[in-house]
Design a protein around this motif. Structure first.
Motif, PDB file in Angstrom:
ATOM      1  N   ALA A 174      -8.959  -2.419   3.341  1.00 51.38           N
ATOM      2  CA  ALA A 174      -9.935  -3.302   3.872  1.00 51.38           C
ATOM      3  C   ALA A 174      -9.260  -4.302   5.195  1.00 51.38           C
ATOM      4  O   ALA A 174      -8.077  -4.431   5.092  1.00 51.38           O
ATOM      5  CB  ALA A 174     -10.588  -4.358   2.951  1.00 51.38           C
ATOM      6  N   GLU A 175     -10.100  -4.536   6.030  1.00 51.73           N
ATOM      7  CA  GLU A 175      -9.789  -5.497   6.879  1.00 51.73           C
ATOM      8  C   GLU A 175      -9.160  -6.844   6.172  1.00 51.73           C
ATOM      9  O   GLU A 175      -9.743  -7.362   5.525  1.00 51.73           O
ATOM     10  CB  GLU A 175     -10.974  -5.828   7.906  1.00 51.73           C
ATOM     11  CG  GLU A 175     -10.711  -6.493   9.025  1.00 51.73           C
ATOM     12  CD  GLU A 175     -11.878  -6.767   9.972  1.00 51.73           C
ATOM     13  OE1 GLU A 175     -11.517  -7.736  11.085  1.00 51.73           O
ATOM     14  OE2 GLU A 175     -12.926  -6.208   9.876  1.00 51.73           O
ATOM     15  N   ASP A 176      -7.978  -7.185   7.086  1.00 54.67           N
ATOM     16  CA  ASP A 176      -7.283  -8.444   6.473  1.00 54.67           C
ATOM     17  C   ASP A 176      -6.596  -8.099   5.252  1.00 54.67           C
ATOM     18  O   ASP A 176      -5.984  -9.119   4.760  1.00 54.67           O
ATOM     19  CB  ASP A 176      -8.278  -9.683   6.321  1.00 54.67           C
ATOM     20  CG  ASP A 176      -8.643 -10.112   7.643  1.00 54.67           C
ATOM     21  OD1 ASP A 176      -7.999  -9.766   8.583  1.00 54.67           O
ATOM     22  OD2 ASP A 176      -9.875 -10.577   7.773  1.00 54.67           O
ATOM     23  N   GLN A 177      -6.552  -6.926   4.492  1.00 52.89           N
ATOM     24  CA  GLN A 177      -5.881  -6.763   3.275  1.00 52.89           C
ATOM     25  C   GLN A 177      -4.315  -6.618   3.701  1.00 52.89           C
ATOM     26  O   GLN A 177      -4.029  -6.126   4.575  1.00 52.89           O
ATOM     27  CB  GLN A 177      -6.207  -5.348   2.741  1.00 52.89           C
ATOM     28  CG  GLN A 177      -5.472  -5.117   1.682  1.00 52.89           C
ATOM     29  CD  GLN A 177      -6.099  -3.713   0.891  1.00 52.89           C
ATOM     30  OE1 GLN A 177      -7.031  -3.281   0.851  1.00 52.89           O
ATOM     31  NE2 GLN A 177      -4.977  -3.263   0.337  1.00 52.89           N
ATOM     32  N   VAL A 178      -3.426  -7.371   2.881  1.00 55.84           N
ATOM     33  CA  VAL A 178      -1.999  -7.260   3.197  1.00 55.84           C
ATOM     34  C   VAL A 178      -1.367  -5.983   3.055  1.00 55.84           C
ATOM     35  O   VAL A 178      -1.564  -5.228   1.848  1.00 55.84           O
ATOM     36  CB  VAL A 178      -1.360  -8.350   2.311  1.00 55.84           C
ATOM     37  CG1 VAL A 178       0.151  -8.190   2.391  1.00 55.84           C
ATOM     38  CG2 VAL A 178      -1.861  -9.786   2.474  1.00 55.84           C
ATOM     39  N   LEU A 179      -0.890  -5.302   3.944  1.00 60.92           N
ATOM     40  CA  LEU A 179      -0.117  -4.014   4.175  1.00 60.92           C
ATOM     41  C   LEU A 179       1.180  -4.453   3.488  1.00 60.92           C
ATOM     42  O   LEU A 179       1.776  -3.370   2.937  1.00 60.92           O
ATOM     43  CB  LEU A 179      -0.202  -3.614   5.511  1.00 60.92           C
ATOM     44  CG  LEU A 179      -1.435  -3.356   5.975  1.00 60.92           C
ATOM     45  CD1 LEU A 179      -1.431  -3.046   7.300  1.00 60.92           C
ATOM     46  CD2 LEU A 179      -2.396  -2.257   5.279  1.00 60.92           C
ATOM     47  N   ALA A 180       2.023  -5.222   3.990  1.00 62.50           N
ATOM     48  CA  ALA A 180       3.399  -5.354   3.647  1.00 62.50           C
ATOM     49  C   ALA A 180       3.874  -6.644   3.944  1.00 62.50           C
ATOM     50  O   ALA A 180       3.369  -7.663   4.491  1.00 62.50           O
ATOM     51  CB  ALA A 180       4.451  -4.420   4.775  1.00 62.50           C
ATOM     52  N   ASP A 181       5.107  -7.003   3.173  1.00 62.50           N
ATOM     53  CA  ASP A 181       5.585  -8.185   3.422  1.00 62.50           C
ATOM     54  C   ASP A 181       7.055  -7.777   4.185  1.00 62.50           C
ATOM     55  O   ASP A 181       7.791  -7.125   3.831  1.00 62.50           O
ATOM     56  CB  ASP A 181       6.279  -8.754   1.944  1.00 62.50           C
ATOM     57  CG  ASP A 181       4.863  -9.279   1.062  1.00 62.50           C
ATOM     58  OD1 ASP A 181       3.867  -9.311   1.685  1.00 62.50           O
ATOM     59  OD2 ASP A 181       5.269  -9.390   0.184  1.00 62.50           O
ATOM     60  N   VAL A 182       7.368  -8.661   5.053  1.00 60.81           N
ATOM     61  CA  VAL A 182       8.522  -8.690   5.999  1.00 60.81           C
ATOM     62  C   VAL A 182       9.403  -9.976   6.008  1.00 60.81           C
ATOM     63  O   VAL A 182       8.707 -11.169   5.854  1.00 60.81           O
ATOM     64  CB  VAL A 182       8.358  -8.223   7.461  1.00 60.81           C
ATOM     65  CG1 VAL A 182       7.670  -6.790   7.547  1.00 60.81           C
ATOM     66  CG2 VAL A 182       7.407  -9.211   8.373  1.00 60.81           C
ATOM     67  N   MET A 183      10.761 -10.113   6.235  1.00 64.28           N
ATOM     68  CA  MET A 183      11.544 -11.355   6.074  1.00 64.28           C
ATOM     69  C   MET A 183      12.350 -11.400   7.599  1.00 64.28           C
ATOM     70  O   MET A 183      12.758 -10.449   7.960  1.00 64.28           O
ATOM     71  CB  MET A 183      12.283 -11.310   5.030  1.00 64.28           C
ATOM     72  CG  MET A 183      13.177 -12.662   5.095  1.00 64.28           C
ATOM     73  SD  MET A 183      14.495 -12.763   3.631  1.00 64.28           S
ATOM     74  CE  MET A 183      13.449 -13.327   2.337  1.00 64.28           C
TER      75      MET A 183
ATOM     76  N   VAL B 153       0.868  -0.980   0.024  1.00 67.52           N
ATOM     77  CA  VAL B 153      -0.102   0.038  -0.050  1.00 67.52           C
ATOM     78  C   VAL B 153       1.038   1.394   0.021  1.00 67.52           C
ATOM     79  O   VAL B 153       1.967   1.092   0.013  1.00 67.52           O
ATOM     80  CB  VAL B 153      -0.793   0.056   1.122  1.00 67.52           C
ATOM     81  CG1 VAL B 153      -1.898  -1.096   1.235  1.00 67.52           C
ATOM     82  CG2 VAL B 153      -0.138   0.071   2.442  1.00 67.52           C
ATOM     83  N   LYS B 154       0.134   2.231  -0.453  1.00 64.79           N
ATOM     84  CA  LYS B 154       0.899   3.752  -0.049  1.00 64.79           C
ATOM     85  C   LYS B 154       0.005   4.620   0.538  1.00 64.79           C
ATOM     86  O   LYS B 154      -1.128   4.496   0.751  1.00 64.79           O
ATOM     87  CB  LYS B 154       1.135   4.236  -1.602  1.00 64.79           C
ATOM     88  CG  LYS B 154       0.198   4.358  -2.609  1.00 64.79           C
ATOM     89  CD  LYS B 154       0.373   4.775  -3.885  1.00 64.79           C
ATOM     90  CE  LYS B 154      -0.841   5.100  -4.604  1.00 64.79           C
ATOM     91  NZ  LYS B 154      -1.577   3.824  -5.084  1.00 64.79           N
TER      92      LYS B 154
END
Length: 415
Positions: free
Chosen positions: A32-41, A25-26
């Motif tokens: 929305a609820e449960d929408q993925v915001l970011a990926d982390v490792m 996202v930006k």
């Protein structure tokens, strides 16, 4: 309206920080609820961080490639209702599991969201190299193109729409198609996520291990003839055999004679551990980078079962379904670039192992046999060894043993 802060969640015991590998996202996006915001490792997995609420993105808590501590602010949302600060529980979804020496990441579908087209900005536009070149040929400034893609990415349709509305400026672009126009474009690509893990692992391997590479040519004419006969007779019932299962069989037999090759070296403790089991790492190229799934107990597989298991592992790696357990514990690694294998390579050892066997491509070429020049199918083996614990003479003898098995394939089936 109020502010909702989402923090980096606790993703497991011993994990104190994560690397931010992708924003989904930006600022300004409605999520929305449960929408993925970011990926982390982490050092064990790539994880998706979802939103527990509906809201509008106000502030991102870091840049891609940045390392964030557990508990640090990840993202700030504007939501309806009372003020809240939320630390996301450790129920974030794991995309794929992995650990050193290779980390696995899976392709992640783009999450659905409502987002207005991104207006032009002073920042460097986000676009593919092909689209940048086309815009340059048309004389279009990408900063003036309205982006509609995820994360502010300019799509082909955006460029087409801009050209349709404003036209193009042909200058240098008129001669660009000839390939003779000068270029001054450049693209900076941060080394993050899996690519960073691979880079760190390769650097550590080369820094700590004194490599030496031994190359030998192998006549695989008879081996290929045998493979063709086996496929003609059994291929329909048991599956098609590539050359790989026969090579695996030769390695399994050779390490019985040279157990110092099927080993791992703990250089901190100063201990070499030799293994009876052959857990063979198969270097596999994926869209996410190089992974090494492990064929466990290769010594217990026949040709067809090893072929089936290698295919399963490679497919799991390419689709992001490989597990952490399937990427760890190898005792010896094989690597190949297939048809692109070249004639010689210098593979990097998959530490803490002490050897890696590289397969180069098969080439039909003239060879002198019994005073006559005949066409033979020749292939090179390019193998690297840890010179701290493997003597040059032992490495050479091991490769010659592998060669002997491959050049007289009947011996592959004699115990």
């Amino acid at each position: 309206m109020s502010i909702h802060v989402i923090k980096v969640p606790d993703l497991g015991e011993g994990i104190a920080e994560v690397e931010l590998v992708a924003w989904r996202v930006k600022p300004g996006d409605i999520v929305a609820e449960d929408q993925v915001l970011a990926d982390v490792m982490t050092d064990k997995a790539t994880v998706e961080i979802p939103s527990p609420v509906v809201g509008t993105v106000l502030v991102l808590g870091g840049e891609v490639g940045q390392v964030l501590a557990v508990g640090a602010e990840l993202i700030r949302l504007e939501v309806a209702g009372a003020d809240a600060t939320s630390e996301l529980p450790a129920s974030a979804s794991t995309v794929s599991q992995a650990t050193a020496p290779v980390m696995a990441t899976a392709p992640v579908p783009t999450a659905s969201r409502v987002a207005a087209p991104t207006p032009p900005s002073s920042d460097k536009p986000i676009a593919s190299p092909a689209l940048r070149r086309r815009a340059w040929e048309l004389g279009v400034d990408l900063q003036q193109v309205v982006a509609s893609g995820a994360g502010g990415r300019i799509l082909q349709a955006d460029l087409d729409a801009h050209v349709a509305a404003h036209g193009s400026v042909h200058g240098w672009g008129a001669s660009a198609a000839s390939g003779l126009a000068p270029r001054d474009d450049e693209e900076r690509i941060p080394v993050i996520g899996l690519r960073r893990r691979i880079a760190q692992k390769m650097q550590e391997s080369k820094r700590r291990i004194p490599h030496f590479t031994y190359v030998e040519e192998v006549d695989v004419t008879e081996l290929e003839a045998l493979r063709a006969r086996l496929n003609a007779k059994w291929g329909a019932q048991r599956g098609h055999l590539s050359l790989l299962p026969l090579l695996l069989r030769a390695l399994v037999l050779a390490v019985r004679e040279f157990p110092q090759i099927n080993a791992r070296f703990d250089d901190e403790a100063g201990v070499v551990t030799r293994y009876g089991a052959v857990h063979l790492g198969i270097a596999t190229q994926t869209e996410a980078g190089l992974m090494v799934p492990v064929l466990r107990h290769a010594e217990a597989h026949d040709l067809w079962s090893s072929a089936a298991e290698v295919e399963r592992l490679a497919q799991a790696a390419r689709t992001g379904q490989v597990t952490r357990g399937e990427l760890t514990g190898s005792t010896l690694t094989m690597t190949s670039l297939g048809a692109l294998g070249g004639i010689v390579s210098t593979p990097v050892i998959n530490a803490p192992e002490v050897a890696i066997v590289g397969i180069n491509r098969i080439v039909e070429r003239p060879v002198l046999r019994g005073g006559a020049v005949v066409a033979r199918q020749m292939m090179n083996l390019s193998s690297s060894f840890d010179h701290r614990v493997v003597d040059g003479i032992d490495a050479a003898r091991f490769v010659q043993a592998v060669r002997a098995y491959l050049e007289c394939p009947a011996t592959l089936f004699v115990e």
